[in-house]
Every structure is written in structure tokens, then in C-alpha cells.
Motif scaffolding. Structure first.
Motif, short mmCIF file in Angstrom:
data_model
loop_
_atom_site.label_atom_id
_atom_site.label_comp_id
_atom_site.label_asym_id
_atom_site.label_seq_id
_atom_site.Cartn_x
_atom_site.Cartn_y
_atom_site.Cartn_z
N ILE A 225 0.85 -1.19 0.00
CA ILE A 225 0.00 0.00 0.00
C ILE A 225 0.88 1.24 0.00
N ALA A 226 0.39 2.32 -0.59
CA ALA A 226 1.10 3.59 -0.58
C ALA A 226 1.13 4.13 0.84
N ALA A 227 2.29 4.55 1.29
CA ALA A 227 2.44 5.03 2.67
C ALA A 227 3.01 6.44 2.68
N ALA A 228 2.60 7.21 3.67
CA ALA A 228 3.13 8.57 3.85
C ALA A 228 3.26 8.85 5.34
N ARG A 229 3.85 7.89 6.03
CA ARG A 229 4.03 8.03 7.47
C ARG A 229 5.18 8.99 7.76
N PRO A 230 5.29 9.50 8.99
CA PRO A 230 6.38 10.43 9.31
C PRO A 230 7.73 9.87 8.88
N GLY A 231 8.46 10.68 8.13
CA GLY A 231 9.76 10.27 7.63
C GLY A 231 9.71 9.42 6.38
N ASP A 232 8.49 9.14 5.88
CA ASP A 232 8.36 8.23 4.74
C ASP A 232 7.33 8.77 3.74
N ALA A 233 7.27 10.09 3.58
CA ALA A 233 6.28 10.69 2.68
C ALA A 233 6.87 11.07 1.33
N GLY A 234 8.13 10.77 1.10
CA GLY A 234 8.80 11.22 -0.11
C GLY A 234 8.15 10.75 -1.39
N ARG A 235 7.77 9.45 -1.45
CA ARG A 235 7.16 8.94 -2.68
C ARG A 235 5.84 9.63 -2.98
N LEU A 236 5.03 9.86 -1.95
CA LEU A 236 3.76 10.54 -2.18
C LEU A 236 3.99 11.97 -2.65
N LEU A 237 4.90 12.68 -2.01
CA LEU A 237 5.18 14.06 -2.41
C LEU A 237 5.67 14.13 -3.85
N ASP A 238 6.52 13.19 -4.24
CA ASP A 238 7.00 13.16 -5.63
C ASP A 238 5.84 12.90 -6.59
N ALA A 239 4.94 11.98 -6.21
CA ALA A 239 3.79 11.68 -7.07
C ALA A 239 2.88 12.89 -7.22
N VAL A 240 2.71 13.66 -6.14
CA VAL A 240 1.89 14.87 -6.20
C VAL A 240 2.55 15.91 -7.10
N ARG A 241 3.85 16.06 -6.98
CA ARG A 241 4.56 17.04 -7.83
C ARG A 241 4.41 16.68 -9.31
N ARG A 242 4.52 15.39 -9.62
CA ARG A 242 4.37 14.98 -11.01
C ARG A 242 2.96 15.26 -11.51
N ALA A 243 1.97 14.95 -10.69
CA ALA A 243 0.58 15.19 -11.09
C ALA A 243 0.31 16.68 -11.27
N ALA A 244 0.88 17.50 -10.39
CA ALA A 244 0.64 18.94 -10.46
C ALA A 244 1.19 19.56 -11.73
N ARG A 245 2.17 18.90 -12.34
CA ARG A 245 2.73 19.43 -13.59
C ARG A 245 1.81 19.19 -14.78
N THR A 246 0.92 18.21 -14.67
CA THR A 246 0.10 17.84 -15.83
C THR A 246 -1.39 17.95 -15.61
N ASP A 247 -1.84 17.91 -14.36
CA ASP A 247 -3.27 17.89 -14.08
C ASP A 247 -3.73 19.23 -13.50
N ASP A 248 -4.94 19.62 -13.83
CA ASP A 248 -5.49 20.89 -13.34
C ASP A 248 -5.86 20.83 -11.87
#
Length: 577
Positions: A225-248
Motif C-alpha cells: 500500500i502507498a504510505a506517507a508516514r512520518p519520515g516516509d512521505a517522499g514517494r507521495l510528495l513526488d507523485a503529487v509534484r508529477r501530477a501537479a505538472r500535468t493535471d489541473d
């Protein structure tokens, strides 16, 4: 699989309209939405349903609906087996939105394969599983996206996770997000084009990890499962940054917070801020089993807690559907459709009339202390100046009180040692009102000061009527949620005169603040408020008193004490020793 974006990010009205006309043939799914997800074959991250819903203006307005935790355990399991079943009337606000998201707090599996939960408190270990047919119930209820990234999504280990992935791949709708055969799939957003606006929805679990099993965090060697626990949110943040570049519009659904805590934790606030900086437009979530505040964090809409939604018990019954409206990718409004889970659990019912109006005011009030702002950026309308009046007991009022709240032959105070107050206060609808209350003459000015503090804080009172309107019957007054003062009566169940008989006690919102006796809850309607957290850091519903809040402090400033500290707590009761 490569993805082709059908519209550029944040194109504006004209650009979105032109793009939608030019690219319809390449991207349309046959309605107002165009699928842009990476999985044409279905499964987690794939696109949504056909058919546009009405919009205010072509390609400019999008509505996202969110609800809290759902599973299909115990009696709810029967719902899955009923042909054509859905979530009933609470489906209406879900179906009305362009994209609806509901958290499924269980694995999607046909058999039990429970994993160890050695990191969880032994008394708090639960394993939830829903029949894969539950996705059909949610689809018929208008749900487009189902996050499984939560503290029960991997309850049944690798076998359960694989079963969930198979169940998701077998259906085009709803899309399942937050789990995957690898990290890339687990953090992949659901993508859909709504009338020229690209929407991406991601999900992750930020609640405490319950097991060392690798399935609780995708990327640790395989499915998870995708996790964003303290100290382990990097993958989620990267995924959000990628989406923000292409999605409204980028929305993130999190499993976060602390169970039964109605204030956001430091970790929640920090993660919300990081996601906002990464480009998320909407950040919402659940896990605490109770509702938390929602509003704007700069340009990002944050909802800290959506509570239980369809649940196997009704101990935390307040729930609803949150709808967020965006125009050209910018949040312009929100709407709360309140509902209540039955005492025995199950599908909630939408509230109507006064219940609905009061629940909406209460929900708005949960924003206090969160640091979030209203969606319109405004401050509440200014209240009229506080003007209270203190007057002697006149002849007409004296006649009315005699035989009801007062008996000249047996009561310790004569009427000339009492005063009637006309006191402004704010109702549960947020509007100013004026009520009346009788208190001891020597304490009248102090009481006026207390209610001025509550008025300035917009702390709501249901009603304030003389107890004589109820014939001096305290039970009737409490049942009507009436705040009252003087009443020459005895303490319930004893021959001792109450402090009310001396004009030095006040009861405040008795339903929201019941008296908990060994014999039961008074008034009985207060039972659903009996188990609320009333500690100093609580964020309870509107009109509920808790330790060190504005009500307790206002009374303490004039030397009064709170009955909430009694061995049998009397949360409504304030008295002057």
C-alpha cells in the motif's frame, strides 16, 4: 503505459473549451469526461465513468465529493449480497459530484488470510475483509474512486492484497487507488478529464504502521500500500509534484490522524503543508472515527477528518459527504451534507430540516483552532452590540413564577433578592437571539459578563427561556435543551435544595452537556453526547462544554465552578460556591 494529456494544466476557460473541442475524438469516453489514466486495461489508477454532469460553465467548474471510512463487515455484509444494492439516500451527494471518493477500510478478498499485527496494541487488533462485490455497491452509489491505502487495506497480507488487486482489475469502476503490485502502481493517481479539466486523485496511509510485513509499505520488495508516514512521505510528495505538472486539479486522500481525537495532530498539519507546497489542491482524509475541521490552507483545501461513513456500529454517529467545488483549478466553495449512522450501525441517513441546519453549523464550527480559513476568505458577519438588561422581578412575572419555579412559603430567597436578565446570545444557526434567565440579584452582573464572553466567542446556546415556561419542571426544560438559572427545586433524588434554589446555578445546553448519574443520562436525549472527549485539547461539536474552554474560563473568572469535574459529571452545571 505512456499517458497522453488531453488538456494543458490550468488553461483557463477559453483554453479548456478549445482543447476539449479539438481533442474530443482522441480523448472522450463518450460523455463529458475523458479518460487519461495510465491503465487502459483497468485496475488501480484507471479512468472513470462516462457521462458528464451539469456544469455552471463549459469546462470551468468541477465538484469533488468525499466521504469517510466504509467497510462491509457484520450486518453490512448482507448489503453486498443484495442484487442492485447501494448506500441509499447518502448516495445522492456522491452521484451529484463529478468525482466521488470513499475510503474502503478493508481488504477485498473472499477468504481470510490475516497477517500479524505485532506493532499494534493487542487490544486494538482488528482484521477487516469485504467481499469484492462491495465495489459494485459503491459503484451503484456513485463512487468513482476507492482508496485502499489505510490501516486495514493489508489486513490479510500478501494474499489479501493480491486479491484486492485482482478485484480492482476486474472492474472499470470504481477505480482503486493506494495499492499496487509495486510502488509505481501504488502511488499512481486515478486520472479523469471532466469537461476539459484534468483531475488526479492519489491516496496514501499516514496512520501508524501495524505490522512489519512489507505489504504495509509499497516499494519494500513487492506489492503493498502507498504510505506517507512520518519520515516516509517522499514517494507521495513526488507523485503529487508529477501530477501537479500535468493535471489541473490534484486531490490526495489520506488515512491520518489519531483515533477519536477531534483536533489535527502536529503530523497532520505538517503533512498537509508539505502536500500543499508540492501542488495538491485538495487534501482530505479519515481514520479518527470522528469528524474534524476543514477549510483553506492558503490555496489548498484541507479536510482533517471525515469520520466513519458506513460502519458496523453507531457509537461515532456523526458523518456526511463533503463536496468541494473548483473553478479553473481553484477552490471556490465547499458544502457539507450531514448524515447520521444508526445506533446499531449500517448505512447513514441524510439529515433534514433543523437537524441538517444545526449539523452544518456544528461542522463549520469544527474549523476553530485548525488554522484553516473559510473557502470564501471572509470572516463571520459582525454581531450586533451586546446589550444585556437586568431588572427586578415585576408583579406579572412574580405571579407567573409562583407555583412554578417559586414558592414563597418554602423557598430560601424572596423574589426581591432575584433579578431577571435579558441576555443576547448566539443560536446554533449562528444568528443572534435574546433569552431570559433569573438569577440571584448579587450575582446578576457576573452572569451578564459570562454571557458577554460567550456571545463574543459566538459560542451557541440552543435556547434560553425561563424555567416557568415548563411549569418549573426541570426534566422538561432539560429535554428542550434549555439553558436556565433559578428554579426552587431539590437535587434530583434527594431532599437537599439545589444551588438553583439559591439563584447561584446555571445549566447550559443540557442535551449537549448531560448529567451522568449512576441511574442513567439526564436528559435521555443527551446520551449521544455522554462519551465525548471533554479534555482541554478536545474539539467537540458546537455547544459542548469541555475543560478549559471559553465557557469554563468565563465562569471561572467570576468565581463559578463546573460540574463536569464531579464524580458523576454534570456537564451542563455551573455554580457559585
Amino acid at each position: 503505459m505512456a499517458t497522453t494529456r488531453c488538456t494543458p494544466r490550468r488553461t483557463g476557460v477559453l483554453g479548456a473549451l478549445v482543447a476539449s473541442l479539438v481533442l474530443t475524438a482522441a480523448c472522450s469516453d463518450g460523455g463529458g469526461r475523458a479518460q487519461t489514466g495510465p491503465d487502459a486495461e483497468g485496475g488501480p489508477g484507471s479512468g472513470g465513468r462516462a457521462g458528464a454532469r451539469a456544469a455552471e460553465a463549459a469546462g470551468t467548474t468541477v465538484t469533488l465529493a468525499f466521504a469517510g471510512d466504509v467497510h462491509f463487515e457484520q450486518a453490512l455484509g448482507d448489503l453486498v449480497q443484495q442484487p442492485g444494492s447501494d448506500l441509499g439516500e447518502v448516495s445522492r451527494p456522491l452521484r451529484a459530484a463529478d468525482v466521488a471518493v470513499v475510503n474502503l477500510e478493508s481488504a477485498l478478498a473472499s477468504r481470510d488470510t490475516p497477517t500479524d499485527k505485532e506493532l499494534e496494541d493487542p487490544d486494538q487488533r482488528y482484521w477487516f475483509r469485504s467481499d469484492p462485490a462491495a465495489l459494485g455497491v459503491l459503484a451503484r452509489s456513485g463512487v468513482d474512486v476507492v482508496p485502499l491505502a489505510n490501516n486495514h487495506g493489508a489486513d490479510h497480507g500478501l494474499a489479501g492484497l493480491r486479491a484486492s488487486l485482482t478485484a480492482a482489475a476486474d472492474r472499470a469502476r470504481p477505480a482503486v487507488v493506494g495499492i499496487g503490485r509495486d510502488a509505481e502502481q501504488a502511488y499512481r493517481p486515478y486520472r479523469v478529464d471532466v469537461r476539459g479539466t484534468g483531475v488526479a486523485v492519489l491516496a496514501a496511509d499516514a496512520s501508524p504502521r501495524e505490522s512489519r510485513d512489507p505489504v504495509w509499505a509499497a516499494g519494500e520488495g513487492g506489492p503493498g500500500i502507498a504510505a506517507a508516514r512520518p519520515g516516509d512521505a517522499g514517494r507521495l510528495l513526488d507523485a503529487v509534484r508529477r501530477a501537479a505538472r500535468t493535471d489541473d486539479v490534484v486531490a490526495v486522500y489520506l488515512h491520518w490522524g489519531e483515533e477519536e481525537r477531534q483536533t489535527p495532530t502536529t503530523a497532520q498539519r505538517g503533512l498537509a503543508e508539505r502536500l500543499a507546497r508540492a501542488g495538491a489542491d485538495v487534501v482530505v482524509g479519515s481514520h479518527a472515527h470522528v469528524l474534524l475541521g476543514a477549510g483553506m490552507l492558503d490555496d489548498t483545501y484541507v479536510g482533517y477528518g471525515l469520520g466513519n461513513f458506513t460502519w458496523y456500529h453507531g457509537r461515532k454517529s456523526e458523518t456526511g459527504v463533503l463536496t468541494v467545488e473548483l473553478r479553473d483549478g481553484v477552490v471556490v466553495g465547499d458544502r457539507w451534507s450531514p448524515a447520521r449512522i444508526p445506533p446499531e450501525g449500517g448505512v447513514p441517513r441524510l439529515l433534514t430540516g433543523r437537524e441538517r441546519d444545526e449539523a452544518q453549523v456544528w461542522w463549520r464550527d469544527l474549523r476553530r483552532g485548525t488554522g484553516l480559513a473559510p473557502t470564501d476568505g471572509t470572516t463571520p458577519e459582525r454581531l450586533p452590540a451586546y446589550r444585556a438588561r437586568v431588572a427586578p422581578i415585576g408583579e406579572a412575572l412574580g405571579r407567573r413564577m409562583t407555583g412554578a419555579s417559586h414558592d414563597p412559603a418554602t423557598c430560601p430567597l424572596p423574589l426581591d433578592r432575584l433579578r431577571v436578565l435579558s441576555v443576547p446570545h448566539v443560536g446554533f444557526d449562528g444568528q443572534p437571539r435574546t433569552g431570559r434567565m433569573v438569577v440571584r440579584a448579587s450575582l446578576a452582573r457576573d452572569v451578564v459578563q459570562v454571557f458577554e464572553r460567550l456571545y463574543d466567542a459566538r459560542w451557541p446556546l440552543r435556547r434560553m427561556r425561563l424555567v416557568d415556561a415548563y411549569g418549573g419542571d426541570d426534566d422538561r426544560s432539560m429535554a428542550d435543551d434549555n439553558s436556565s438559572g433559578y428554579n426552587c427545586r431539590r437535587v434530583a433524588g434527594s431532599d437537599t435544595l439545589s444551588a438553583h434554589a439559591f439563584g447561584r446555578a446555571i445549566d447550559v445546553n443540557p442535551v449537549e452537556n448531560p448529567y451522568l448519574t449512576t441511574g442513567g443520562v439526564l436528559p435521555p436525549a443527551g446520551a449521544r453526547f455522554a462519551d465525548l472527549d471533554r479534555t482541554s485539547d478536545a474539539q467537540p461539536p458546537a455547544g459542548v462544554v469541555h475543560a478549559d474552554d471559553v465557557v469554563v474560563r468565563a465562569f471561572a473568572e467570576v468565581g463559578w465552578e463546573w460540574g463536569g469535574t464531579f464524580s458523576e459529571p454534570d456537564y451542563q452545571h455551573f455554580y457559585r460556591p
